[in-house]
Write an enzyme that holds these catalytic residues in place. Sequence first.
Site, PDB file in Angstrom:
ATOM      1  N   SER A  28       0.706  -1.124  -0.080  1.00 53.74           N
ATOM      2  CA  SER A  28      -0.188   0.124  -0.039  1.00 53.74           C
ATOM      3  C   SER A  28       0.897   1.212  -0.102  1.00 53.74           C
ATOM      4  O   SER A  28       0.476   2.254  -0.752  1.00 53.74           O
ATOM      5  CB  SER A  28      -0.983  -0.037   1.239  1.00 53.74           C
ATOM      6  OG  SER A  28      -2.124  -0.997   1.207  1.00 53.74           O
ATOM      7  N   LYS A  75      -8.162  -5.915  11.680  1.00 57.40           N
ATOM      8  CA  LYS A  75      -9.483  -5.423  11.001  1.00 57.40           C
ATOM      9  C   LYS A  75     -10.528  -5.768  12.154  1.00 57.40           C
ATOM     10  O   LYS A  75     -11.612  -4.692  11.689  1.00 57.40           O
ATOM     11  CB  LYS A  75      -9.683  -6.015   9.845  1.00 57.40           C
ATOM     12  CG  LYS A  75      -8.767  -5.753   8.670  1.00 57.40           C
ATOM     13  CD  LYS A  75      -8.999  -6.480   7.494  1.00 57.40           C
ATOM     14  CE  LYS A  75      -8.170  -5.854   6.377  1.00 57.40           C
ATOM     15  NZ  LYS A  75      -8.537  -6.543   4.927  1.00 57.40           N
ATOM     16  N   ASP A 111     -12.982  -3.078   1.409  1.00 60.15           N
ATOM     17  CA  ASP A 111     -12.319  -4.497   0.684  1.00 60.15           C
ATOM     18  C   ASP A 111     -13.588  -5.210  -0.555  1.00 60.15           C
ATOM     19  O   ASP A 111     -13.266  -5.585  -1.522  1.00 60.15           O
ATOM     20  CB  ASP A 111     -12.060  -5.698   1.718  1.00 60.15           C
ATOM     21  CG  ASP A 111     -10.575  -5.518   2.339  1.00 60.15           C
ATOM     22  OD1 ASP A 111     -10.007  -4.827   1.492  1.00 60.15           O
ATOM     23  OD2 ASP A 111     -10.550  -5.860   3.364  1.00 60.15           O
ATOM     24  N   ALA A 138     -11.667 -12.328   4.755  1.00 56.68           N
ATOM     25  CA  ALA A 138     -11.551 -11.663   3.287  1.00 56.68           C
ATOM     26  C   ALA A 138     -12.903 -12.333   2.312  1.00 56.68           C
ATOM     27  O   ALA A 138     -13.505 -11.675   1.559  1.00 56.68           O
ATOM     28  CB  ALA A 138     -10.348 -12.035   2.681  1.00 56.68           C
TER      29      ALA A 138
END
Length: 282
Positions: A28, A75, A111, A138
């Site tokens: 990132s 997260k 996401d 995810a």
Amino acid sequence: MRATSAVVRSVQHDLFGVIGRPAGHSLSPAMMQAAFDILGFRACYLALETDDLAEALAVLDTLGFQGLSVTAPFKQDVMKRCVQVDAAAQRIGAVNTLRRTPTGWEGRNTDWLGAVRALERFHPLRGVTALVFGAGGAARAVVYGLMQAGAHVVITNRTEDRAQELAAALECSWVPLESFERVRPQVVVQATSAGMSGRPYEFHVPPDFFLPHMVVMDIVYAPLETPFLRQAKAGGARVVDGLEMLLYQGIEQFFWWLNRPAPEAAMREALRRAARHHKGKA
Ligand code: NAP
């Protein structure tokens, strides 16, 4: 807390970063710094590694950081530290983006948008049948996104209970891993960590499963060409690698922080260059 990439160049720069443990491997910073630089923004995006999320967020707030990307393992924990969390992040159960406000950190999840935008470049999602491998964090974002986009989603996972739980929570279908071939999807997403560098790849996909009308995405991006994508390509399917999801979730973060469209081409190029460099070092 350690800042593991660049150093803060000047107090006049706006500050952003990715917080995780580890964070030094993250792609990132390369992607986001390229976006700031090409637009001429005086901003720094740093890799921030910490063992103590609460303390790190307090320090970053004091330093005036404006936005943060959040990666593993924070997260879920970070949700407790937010003054506000958007509806999508609440449903997914994870926040991957923070924005500083006068009252504290505001959280959202990009996401799911990243997955949807990466796939929609290749195939409209409304009305398609989408098969998702995985039932972890995810996969949950991917399934939520596909459903928001109007796809009929079927989940399959190595641990059946987790597939069942996710299907019940998000109100979609699931099939046991042994019988996923019965699903006739137009879109397939590999959303487990199987096939990641150094991890075993345990899916037995029959050679004739992948077909030319399919779009197949693997959200793993190290390596870029996973065994799953190799097999999909051999079957004639159009393939999307994990960097595309990473790119579009980053583009959504950029827009949320700055209320300006992100420079997509420059970000893609920087991300792909960083991934090649990373591979060279591995
Ligand atoms: P997670 O919550 O730990 O879930 C892991 C998932 O992978 C579970 O479904 C697990 O199945 C499955 N799995 C692990 N090893 C397996 C194997 N050898 N064979 C079959 N299934 C296996 O992890 P996560 O946060 O969902 O992350 C999954 C992957 O997504 C990671 O590689 C991560 O880097 C990647 N990711 C990519 C992006 C992107 O933007 N491209 C974004 C987020 C995450 P069980 O339930 O049976 O254990």
